[in-house]
Design an enzyme around this catalytic site. Sequence first.
Site, mmCIF file in Angstrom:
data_model
loop_
_atom_site.group_PDB
_atom_site.id
_atom_site.type_symbol
_atom_site.label_atom_id
_atom_site.label_comp_id
_atom_site.label_asym_id
_atom_site.label_seq_id
_atom_site.Cartn_x
_atom_site.Cartn_y
_atom_site.Cartn_z
ATOM 1 N N LYS A 175 71.491 18.495 38.919
ATOM 2 C CA LYS A 175 70.324 18.975 39.677
ATOM 3 C C LYS A 175 69.287 19.465 38.670
ATOM 4 O O LYS A 175 69.446 20.524 38.048
ATOM 5 C CB LYS A 175 70.679 20.107 40.640
ATOM 6 C CG LYS A 175 69.572 20.236 41.678
ATOM 7 C CD LYS A 175 69.237 21.617 42.165
ATOM 8 C CE LYS A 175 68.537 22.562 41.282
ATOM 9 N NZ LYS A 175 67.101 22.351 41.080
ATOM 10 N N CYS A 285 64.065 29.441 25.189
ATOM 11 C CA CYS A 285 65.038 30.534 25.240
ATOM 12 C C CYS A 285 65.215 31.175 23.870
ATOM 13 O O CYS A 285 65.485 32.369 23.760
ATOM 14 C CB CYS A 285 66.375 30.005 25.742
ATOM 15 S SG CYS A 285 66.960 28.562 24.828
ATOM 16 N N GLU A 379 62.199 39.042 28.781
ATOM 17 C CA GLU A 379 61.876 37.694 28.305
ATOM 18 C C GLU A 379 60.550 37.269 28.940
ATOM 19 O O GLU A 379 60.487 36.986 30.130
ATOM 20 C CB GLU A 379 62.997 36.731 28.729
ATOM 21 C CG GLU A 379 62.811 35.344 28.193
ATOM 22 C CD GLU A 379 63.912 34.374 28.639
ATOM 23 O OE1 GLU A 379 64.310 34.437 29.815
ATOM 24 O OE2 GLU A 379 64.351 33.568 27.807
HETATM 25 P P1 NDP Z 1 66.105 29.320 36.634
HETATM 26 O O1 NDP Z 1 67.322 30.125 36.457
HETATM 27 O O2 NDP Z 1 65.055 29.793 37.555
HETATM 28 O O3 NDP Z 1 66.460 27.846 37.116
HETATM 29 C C1 NDP Z 1 67.340 27.015 36.399
HETATM 30 C C2 NDP Z 1 67.937 26.000 37.343
HETATM 31 O O4 NDP Z 1 68.774 26.664 38.294
HETATM 32 C C3 NDP Z 1 66.909 25.238 38.150
HETATM 33 O O5 NDP Z 1 67.343 23.923 38.308
HETATM 34 C C4 NDP Z 1 66.912 25.999 39.459
HETATM 35 O O6 NDP Z 1 66.434 25.236 40.520
HETATM 36 C C5 NDP Z 1 68.378 26.293 39.611
HETATM 37 N N1 NDP Z 1 68.711 27.403 40.502
HETATM 38 C C6 NDP Z 1 67.984 28.496 40.788
HETATM 39 N N2 NDP Z 1 68.672 29.307 41.636
HETATM 40 C C7 NDP Z 1 69.847 28.698 41.906
HETATM 41 C C8 NDP Z 1 70.986 29.013 42.706
HETATM 42 N N3 NDP Z 1 71.049 30.131 43.430
HETATM 43 N N4 NDP Z 1 72.013 28.157 42.723
HETATM 44 C C9 NDP Z 1 71.982 27.026 41.992
HETATM 45 N N5 NDP Z 1 70.931 26.659 41.224
HETATM 46 C C10 NDP Z 1 69.879 27.489 41.166
HETATM 47 O O7 NDP Z 1 65.545 29.096 35.146
HETATM 48 P P2 NDP Z 1 64.175 28.410 34.736
HETATM 49 O O8 NDP Z 1 64.153 27.028 35.264
HETATM 50 O O9 NDP Z 1 63.071 29.339 35.046
HETATM 51 O O10 NDP Z 1 64.359 28.273 33.151
HETATM 52 C C11 NDP Z 1 63.947 29.215 32.253
HETATM 53 C C12 NDP Z 1 65.116 30.082 31.821
HETATM 54 O O11 NDP Z 1 66.104 29.270 31.199
HETATM 55 C C13 NDP Z 1 64.742 31.119 30.779
HETATM 56 O O12 NDP Z 1 65.367 32.332 31.080
HETATM 57 C C14 NDP Z 1 65.308 30.547 29.502
HETATM 58 O O13 NDP Z 1 65.580 31.502 28.509
HETATM 59 C C15 NDP Z 1 66.541 29.886 29.986
HETATM 60 N N6 NDP Z 1 66.996 28.887 29.041
HETATM 61 C C16 NDP Z 1 68.147 29.120 28.317
HETATM 62 C C17 NDP Z 1 68.562 28.229 27.352
HETATM 63 C C18 NDP Z 1 69.819 28.441 26.582
HETATM 64 O O14 NDP Z 1 70.313 27.480 26.006
HETATM 65 N N7 NDP Z 1 70.369 29.637 26.530
HETATM 66 C C19 NDP Z 1 67.781 27.022 27.040
HETATM 67 C C20 NDP Z 1 66.607 26.876 27.861
HETATM 68 C C21 NDP Z 1 66.249 27.781 28.829
HETATM 69 P P3 NDP Z 1 64.864 25.327 40.910
HETATM 70 O O15 NDP Z 1 64.093 24.985 39.709
HETATM 71 O O16 NDP Z 1 64.718 24.322 41.961
HETATM 72 O O17 NDP Z 1 64.649 26.736 41.356
#
Ligand code: NDP
Length: 476
Positions: A175, A285, A379
Amino acid sequence: MEFFGHVIDGAEVKSSGGETFTSVDPYTREPWAEVALGGAAEVERAVAAARRAFDEGPWPRMGRAERGRLLHRLADLILEHADELGLADTRDMGKPITQSRGNDVPRAADNFRFFADHARLTTAETLPMDSGHHAYTRYEPVGVAAAIAPWNFPLMLETWKIAPALAWGNTVVLKPAEDTPASATILARLALEAGLPPGVLNVVHGYGPDSAGQALTEHPGIDRITFTGESATGRVISAAAAGHLVPVSLELGGKGGNAVFADADLDNAVSWSIKAIFTNAGQVCLAGSRLYVQRPVFDEFIARFTAAAEAMCLGDPKLDSTQLGPLASKTHYRKVRGYVETVAEEGGSVRSGGLGDGWFVRPTVITGMPATGRHQREEIFGPVVTVTPFDTEDEVVALMNDTRYGLNAMLFTENLSRAHRVSARLRAGTVWVNCFFVRDLRAPFGGAGDSGVGREGGTFSREFFTEPKAVVMQID
Ligand code: NDP
């Protein structure tokens, strides 16, 4: 408008009720693509297809060499379609094309090549026993892996999850983030063209909470969840995984500290520190968002650093000359804008940068922020860096570790003993010395504290995507 469907059981399909959503280009602020909007029904179909492909299809049973050959073919196709894939991520989230096409696409191909070869070449253990028996280990695929990805490095992070899962013989339901759907559909089309059997790689588009994301993590038919995203979402997903005892790998947020010691090569430190915070408009991140500079070089460093930040080229991310694009979405722009607008009231001052036009935030350098303030704690996930002077090694180690995150840290020094000493004392999954963002796919990747649970990369991915089995045989 281009259309991007789900890819389920070897076919690109619409949602059962025909629902769609649009993806907005953050540079033009206009919709550019229409995307199938999935929910629990599409997740059900995708998990069933992945299950069938795992239980009955050839994928887990074919040799690792044959799987590897198909994954290398997919890597070739990714490179052949570099323009299309790069442009898809750039239009979805505003990343400069030189980064999406130039870095993320080759890295996506590398992910498949590396994990295909890693799975093929990795050995297992033999365990001679004194009792007249001998034991050996087998690393067997686990079944269906659910992969949930964020929007900041869409193709690169999706393939970072998919590649090891597939290479070890699992099937996948991905997803993607709702803001960045396009490259995932293109990738799944290419996987079919490469010859991956139907159901091996499925993509379901849709929202996270109360929708496709949640339905996927709660589905009893999945065997692993690999998630990258925000720490708060990680907690929700962890709870969903606990509900059906599924192992989960969480790669979450970060608030990287970056220490520049007075004995550092300042040209090198400035160059990497700029990349560390302004690459991908700070939506990384691993961003080096808390910069600490030793007092004797503070003024000189900040003069050079702000000059380099101001020289960055902002503009249309589709142009090769652009170094910094807009933020990925209106919602995210508003969040980052909130941090920029509150600098003065929280005690700091903006030395350079600030808000730009549209959804642009210019490379923004802040000084004078209290260590306990939001800007140093949370962040921001934008092109915004706090710069703070320090005097001693002990002081900067304490400052860098004073965070609930523990993803990565950087330090710049020409003193070898200090480099080792400080690296050992920092609480972080990765420490970069005199560089940033350099990755070896064999290395563990992940974070401590609110930055995640578990590690991926090389044998760490094998641990996660396989079930190790011990076979014990009697000799006499
Ligand atoms: P989110 O947590 O908002 O979303 C990530 C994914 O999870 C999306 O596909 C989102 O869908 C989905 N999602 C959200 N809520 C749910 C749920 N309840 N159940 C299942 N899936 C869910 O993160 P962001 O997309 O905003 O990404 C940015 C974040 O990712 C930052 O905090 C960044 O630091 C972190 N990150 C970490 C990395 C690492 O390797 N540690 C690397 C890159 C980023 P939808 O978009 O449709 O809401």
